[in-house]
Design an enzyme around this catalytic site. Structure first.
Site, PDB file in Angstrom:
ATOM      1  N   ARG A 147       0.969  -1.328  -0.107  1.00  0.00           N
ATOM      2  CA  ARG A 147       0.062  -0.057  -0.130  1.00  0.00           C
ATOM      3  C   ARG A 147       0.882   1.255  -0.123  1.00  0.00           C
ATOM      4  O   ARG A 147       1.764   1.380   0.678  1.00  0.00           O
ATOM      5  CB  ARG A 147      -0.910   0.063   1.128  1.00  0.00           C
ATOM      6  CG  ARG A 147      -2.088   1.206   1.375  1.00  0.00           C
ATOM      7  CD  ARG A 147      -2.697   1.275   2.598  1.00  0.00           C
ATOM      8  NE  ARG A 147      -2.023   1.891   3.481  1.00  0.00           N
ATOM      9  CZ  ARG A 147      -2.935   2.659   4.335  1.00  0.00           C
ATOM     10  NH1 ARG A 147      -4.245   2.497   4.711  1.00  0.00           N
ATOM     11  NH2 ARG A 147      -2.315   3.786   5.167  1.00  0.00           N
ATOM     12  N   TYR A 159      -2.943  12.251   6.562  1.00  0.00           N
ATOM     13  CA  TYR A 159      -2.992  11.428   7.547  1.00  0.00           C
ATOM     14  C   TYR A 159      -2.504  10.108   7.151  1.00  0.00           C
ATOM     15  O   TYR A 159      -2.222   9.580   6.360  1.00  0.00           O
ATOM     16  CB  TYR A 159      -4.598  11.039   7.171  1.00  0.00           C
ATOM     17  CG  TYR A 159      -5.328  10.038   8.181  1.00  0.00           C
ATOM     18  CD1 TYR A 159      -5.850  10.433   9.378  1.00  0.00           C
ATOM     19  CD2 TYR A 159      -5.450   8.544   7.659  1.00  0.00           C
ATOM     20  CE1 TYR A 159      -6.205   9.474  10.179  1.00  0.00           C
ATOM     21  CE2 TYR A 159      -5.990   7.867   8.558  1.00  0.00           C
ATOM     22  CZ  TYR A 159      -6.474   8.250   9.693  1.00  0.00           C
ATOM     23  OH  TYR A 159      -6.955   7.239  10.723  1.00  0.00           O
ATOM     24  N   ASP A 210      -4.990   3.825  -0.278  1.00  0.00           N
ATOM     25  CA  ASP A 210      -6.218   4.420   0.568  1.00  0.00           C
ATOM     26  C   ASP A 210      -6.302   5.986   0.506  1.00  0.00           C
ATOM     27  O   ASP A 210      -5.411   6.678   0.871  1.00  0.00           O
ATOM     28  CB  ASP A 210      -5.876   4.014   1.835  1.00  0.00           C
ATOM     29  CG  ASP A 210      -6.792   3.986   2.964  1.00  0.00           C
ATOM     30  OD1 ASP A 210      -8.028   4.514   2.514  1.00  0.00           O
ATOM     31  OD2 ASP A 210      -6.978   3.470   4.042  1.00  0.00           O
ATOM     32  N   HIS A 212      -8.598   7.137   2.346  1.00  0.00           N
ATOM     33  CA  HIS A 212      -9.296   7.777   3.477  1.00  0.00           C
ATOM     34  C   HIS A 212     -10.508   8.571   3.393  1.00  0.00           C
ATOM     35  O   HIS A 212     -10.637   9.607   4.065  1.00  0.00           O
ATOM     36  CB  HIS A 212      -8.347   8.301   4.295  1.00  0.00           C
ATOM     37  CG  HIS A 212      -7.332   7.116   5.011  1.00  0.00           C
ATOM     38  ND1 HIS A 212      -5.854   7.395   4.495  1.00  0.00           N
ATOM     39  CD2 HIS A 212      -7.232   6.313   5.540  1.00  0.00           C
ATOM     40  CE1 HIS A 212      -5.259   6.373   4.998  1.00  0.00           C
ATOM     41  NE2 HIS A 212      -5.974   5.764   5.677  1.00  0.00           N
ATOM     42  N   GLU A 236      -8.775   2.154  -2.141  1.00  0.00           N
ATOM     43  CA  GLU A 236      -9.730   2.093  -0.960  1.00  0.00           C
ATOM     44  C   GLU A 236     -10.169   3.186  -0.347  1.00  0.00           C
ATOM     45  O   GLU A 236      -9.886   4.484  -0.420  1.00  0.00           O
ATOM     46  CB  GLU A 236      -8.569   1.451   0.187  1.00  0.00           C
ATOM     47  CG  GLU A 236      -9.324   1.444   1.614  1.00  0.00           C
ATOM     48  CD  GLU A 236      -8.471   1.163   2.714  1.00  0.00           C
ATOM     49  OE1 GLU A 236      -7.378   0.608   2.593  1.00  0.00           O
ATOM     50  OE2 GLU A 236      -8.871   1.208   3.765  1.00  0.00           O
ATOM     51  N   GLU A 262     -14.040  -0.155   5.955  1.00  0.00           N
ATOM     52  CA  GLU A 262     -13.270  -0.303   7.198  1.00  0.00           C
ATOM     53  C   GLU A 262     -14.017   0.324   8.335  1.00  0.00           C
ATOM     54  O   GLU A 262     -13.906   0.077   9.489  1.00  0.00           O
ATOM     55  CB  GLU A 262     -11.854  -0.051   7.065  1.00  0.00           C
ATOM     56  CG  GLU A 262     -11.683   1.636   7.206  1.00  0.00           C
ATOM     57  CD  GLU A 262     -10.189   1.747   7.306  1.00  0.00           C
ATOM     58  OE1 GLU A 262      -9.416   1.215   6.704  1.00  0.00           O
ATOM     59  OE2 GLU A 262      -9.799   3.011   8.040  1.00  0.00           O
ATOM     60  N   ARG A 283     -13.931  -4.313   3.196  1.00  0.00           N
ATOM     61  CA  ARG A 283     -12.951  -3.889   4.152  1.00  0.00           C
ATOM     62  C   ARG A 283     -13.384  -4.366   5.609  1.00  0.00           C
ATOM     63  O   ARG A 283     -12.327  -4.168   6.597  1.00  0.00           O
ATOM     64  CB  ARG A 283     -12.529  -2.627   3.972  1.00  0.00           C
ATOM     65  CG  ARG A 283     -11.921  -2.294   2.818  1.00  0.00           C
ATOM     66  CD  ARG A 283     -10.380  -2.587   2.767  1.00  0.00           C
ATOM     67  NE  ARG A 283      -9.535  -1.801   3.804  1.00  0.00           N
ATOM     68  CZ  ARG A 283      -8.359  -2.023   4.563  1.00  0.00           C
ATOM     69  NH1 ARG A 283      -7.911  -3.305   4.392  1.00  0.00           N
ATOM     70  NH2 ARG A 283      -7.892  -1.375   5.370  1.00  0.00           N
ATOM     71  N   GLU A 339      -4.874  -7.238   5.080  1.00  0.00           N
ATOM     72  CA  GLU A 339      -3.767  -6.128   5.349  1.00  0.00           C
ATOM     73  C   GLU A 339      -3.095  -6.527   6.736  1.00  0.00           C
ATOM     74  O   GLU A 339      -3.636  -7.109   7.780  1.00  0.00           O
ATOM     75  CB  GLU A 339      -4.709  -4.764   5.888  1.00  0.00           C
ATOM     76  CG  GLU A 339      -3.530  -3.504   6.347  1.00  0.00           C
ATOM     77  CD  GLU A 339      -4.550  -2.366   6.857  1.00  0.00           C
ATOM     78  OE1 GLU A 339      -5.808  -2.404   6.960  1.00  0.00           O
ATOM     79  OE2 GLU A 339      -3.884  -1.204   6.791  1.00  0.00           O
ATOM     80  N   TRP A 402     -15.729  13.562   5.686  1.00  0.00           N
ATOM     81  CA  TRP A 402     -15.008  12.375   5.356  1.00  0.00           C
ATOM     82  C   TRP A 402     -15.735  11.179   6.188  1.00  0.00           C
ATOM     83  O   TRP A 402     -16.453  11.490   6.858  1.00  0.00           O
ATOM     84  CB  TRP A 402     -13.623  12.267   5.382  1.00  0.00           C
ATOM     85  CG  TRP A 402     -12.988  12.553   6.772  1.00  0.00           C
ATOM     86  CD1 TRP A 402     -13.325  13.472   7.660  1.00  0.00           C
ATOM     87  CD2 TRP A 402     -12.098  11.697   7.616  1.00  0.00           C
ATOM     88  NE1 TRP A 402     -12.645  13.201   8.961  1.00  0.00           N
ATOM     89  CE2 TRP A 402     -11.782  12.154   8.670  1.00  0.00           C
ATOM     90  CE3 TRP A 402     -11.581  10.235   7.014  1.00  0.00           C
ATOM     91  CZ2 TRP A 402     -11.083  11.521   9.706  1.00  0.00           C
ATOM     92  CZ3 TRP A 402     -10.734   9.787   8.049  1.00  0.00           C
ATOM     93  CH2 TRP A 402     -10.414  10.396   9.179  1.00  0.00           C
TER      94      TRP A 402
END
Ligand code: CS2
Ligand code: MG
Length: 402
Positions: A147, A159, A210, A212, A236, A262, A283, A339, A402
């Site tokens: 990743r 982040y 990712d 995020h 992701e 996630e 996820r 992961e 987000w």
């Protein structure tokens, strides 16, 4: 068989972990991961004040009924805190089931579909060159999938990318700190980053990224489209996913595979995404998504739609969750990738693990149940330390969605 007691163990060997331990009248106990990064104490309170008293006297073997008791039985359903508690209960009960039947968890959910689990590493660099360097280090360790995250020029804090670049830990001690975000700068930079990574490492290595949840659907569509030439394994959380229909827009524009969820905790977060084939990877981890009982149903449902697993496995999920995830993914047919961010050595003083990394894969032994144990004396040496995930604002100070 009866549940006689349960307790919650909170420990901070470098970071906080919450572990549920359920005891039975047969001298067997089970462990479940109840860690919710930055929200540890609310989960502890829910377990101690509501769940544990309701568990005492129940037969631990009735995993299906107990799951429904806590999910459907509770009038105020769902939410990350409650679902993390329910996940820990479910995981601990499956651990007990395996120990009672003297067999590893994977045997209870289908046996082995494979012997080892392909995992992906993290390469987090402060800038482009540093990211290439970090990716090279992970490749050297034997990872087949990496990743790629990088500090973005013009954004002070990105982040999950530590400034001193020591290790990945998005939570900071105390109350939430503020990070600032600029989508335009990010969108301009990421395709350049992947062009360079592909140029350096060639086409054999799997690359992941990712977002995020920091894009709107149309921004995410642009990014997915511009990353197409670099053949990502997945992109992701391109959007938050709360608006499931938003994923239609991304799909319309790009063939870059999408992983999401996630932060999800129910099959109902996924229903449109699965039935319309708007994503490629699930996820949602066992420890936040309702445990083995719920994820088995979701992954079977997803399998009908050609969607595979790619469970969350950051270091804020404990070794109990990681071991349970290896068992789970060994058994199901539609495994994709897992992961894997190795825990710091201190964590392994507290948790005794039964898995090991070998050339890009994780392997687990056949200890009955989940197979991870906790040393409570060692755990007590590391008291809880408050830490929080950041909040995000646009450069003009506006709270960022987000
Ligand atoms: C990240 C996580 O691993 C990931 O995909 O999104 O590190 C996430 O930010 C943390 O687990 C939050 O606690
Ligand atoms: Mg993520």
């Amino acid at each position: 068989m009866k549940i006689t007691d349960a307790k919650v163990i909170v420990t901070c060997p470098g970071r906080n972990f919450v572990t549920l331990k359920i005891y039975t009248n047969k001298g067997i106990y089970g462990l479940g991961d109840a860690t919710l990064n930055g929200m540890e104490k609310p989960v502890v309170a829910f377990l101690e004040n509501y769940c544990i008293p309701a568990l005492i006297g129940k037969d631990p073997q009735n995993t299906e009924d107990i799951w429904h008791f806590f999910y459907r039985g509770i009038y105020w359903k769902r939410g990350s805190v409650a679902m993390t508690a329910i996940s820990a209960i479910d995981m601990a009960l499956w651990d007990i089931k395996g120990k009672v039947l003297n067999t590893p968890l994977y045997n209870l959910i289908g046996g082995k579909s494979r012997d080892k689990i392909m995992v992906y590493a993290h390469a987090n660099g402060v800038n482009l060159d540093d990211t290439i360097l970090k990716a090279g280090i992970e490749k050297e360790k034997g990872f087949r999938a990496i990743r790629i995250q990088s500090g973005v020029p013009g954004i002070a804090d990105t982040y999950g990318v530590a400034k001193d670049s020591k290790f990945y830990e998005p939570a900071h001690k105390g109350l939430p700190h503020t990070e600032y975000w600029d989508t335009a700068k990010y969108l301009n930079y990421i395709p350049r980053l992947f062009e360079k990574v592909r140029e350096t490492f060639g086409s054999d290595i799997h690359l992941l990224h990712d977002v995020h949840h920091r894009c709107t659907p149309i921004e995410a569509a642009r990014l997915a489209k511009e990353l197409e030439p670099f053949h990502l394994f997945w992109l992701e959380d391109p959007v938050s996913g709360e608006l499931q229909e938003g994923l239609r827009l991304i799909r319309k524009h790009s063939t870059t595979p999408i992983a999401i969820g996630e932060v999800f905790n129910s099959v109902y977060d996924y229903s449109t995404l699965i039935t319309e084939q708007l994503i490629d990877y699930i996820r949602m981890p066992l420890s936040h998504g309702g445990g083995i009982t719920h994820l088995k149903k979701i992954t079977d449902f997803a399998s009908v739609y050609h969607i595979n697993t790619g469970f969350h496995g950051a270091t804020d999920l404990s070794p109990v969750n990681l071991a349970a995830s290896i068992h789970f993914n060994m058994a199901i047919n539609n495994f994709g990738i897992l992961e894997f961010m190795p825990h710091q050595d201190l964590v392994h003083e507290v948790f005794k693990i039964n898995y090991k990394f070998e050339e890009g894969f994780l392997k687990i032994d056949d200890t009955p149940g989940i197979g991870v144990d906790i040393d409570e004396e060692k755990a007590s040496k590391y008291p809880y330390t408050m830490a929080s995930l950041p909040v995000n604002r646009k450069s003009d100070g506006t709270m960022f969605y987000w």
